[in-house]
Design a protein around this motif. Structure first.
Motif: not given
Length: 273
Positions: A252-255, A270, A197, A250
């Motif tokens: 997916s927010e950290y990829n 997300t 990211q 959750m």
């Protein structure tokens, strides 16, 4: 913990006391103190967030035992450690009791999106990779698969040195790919997704779910628990099932590249934004 590694990095074995889980209002957790995106002492990792969810649902106070993970070694707990859950335990190792997986993921191949020579690569058996310089963390399962496919001649090994976390080495792989210093990298999915990211150029992440031989590349990640406490294990499994959609968001927010039981990528709300 694999990760935190990996699988060997993420795997843990626990010998713990006989205290029944969470009978005193405390949730005792074993986790790595410096291993983003999984966990750290500041509570910034997704394993920390999941612990907070569990503690909140059960009205428990969290106390951590910090257990640094080492690449290529299996974590063990001293006999007097008394943890209710060990975060990031790889399903199927058979070393300790564990819950149902709260996510599934795989190692990923990472390359620059504008590198048309690698467009469409789905497996380490692809002949196009033989002419490429590929970065890999030493002593992780894909090293064996690379060797089987004749990819080690141009490989570049990245070491986890001293007290540095696997995240430091993963960030170095990502930086080398982004700069063009190497053509591609192979990382544990959560590490690759998280550090990609911040890359200076767009990167493609390909889950390695089509390998035909060698060590497994796909793992279900669970929480390790003490044996002979079926009610506690059932309680955790129930919490995972009831909150799976929120857990996926959750992560997916950290990829984190999330996979279903068939190895297909899961899209969350997300991830689709």
């Amino acid at each position: 913990m694999l990760a935190t590694v990996l699988i060997a990095l993420l795997a843990g074995a626990a010998t713990v006391g006989a205290r029944a889980a969470s009978t005193d209002g405390t949730l005792r957790v074993c986790a790595d103190p410096q291993n983003m995106p999984f966990s750290n002492e500041k509570g910034e990792g997704f394993e920390n967030k999941l612990v907070d969810v569990i503690a909140g649902k059960l009205d428990l106070h969290v106390v951590y035992t910090w257990l640094p993970q080492v690449v290529g070694h299996v974590a063990t707990l001293p006999d007097d450690t008394d943890c209710d859950i060990l975060m990031g335990y790889a399903q199927g190792t058979g070393m300790i009791e564990d819950t149902n997986p709260y996510y599934r993921t795989s190692y990923v191949l990472i390359y620059r999106q504008n590198d048309k020579s690698l467009a469409g690569v789905e497996s380490l058996a692809d002949e196009r990779l033989k002419s490429k310089t590929i970065g890999i963390l030493a002593r992780t399962p894909p090293v064996s698969i690379m060797a089987m496919n004749g990819l080690m001649a141009n490989a570049r090994s990245f070491e986890v040195m001293g007290d540095r976390s696997s995240g430091d080495a993963a960030a170095a792989v990502i930086a080398a790919v982004a700069s063009g210093e190497i053509d591609a990298g192979i990382l544990w999915g959560p590490l690759g997704g998280y550090y990609a990211q911040a890359a200076k150029v767009p990167l493609a992440l390909v889950p390695l779910v089509k390998e035909k031989a060698g060590p497994a590349t796909i793992y279900g990640i669970t929480m390790g628990v003490r044996p002979n406490e079926p009610e506690w294990k059932h309680k955790l499994n129930k919490l995972i099932a009831e909150n799976q959609a929120d857990i996926n968001v959750m992560l997916s927010e950290y990829n984190v590249p999330l996979l279903d039981e068939n190895g297909n990528l899961i899209k969350t709300s997300t991830a689709e934004r």
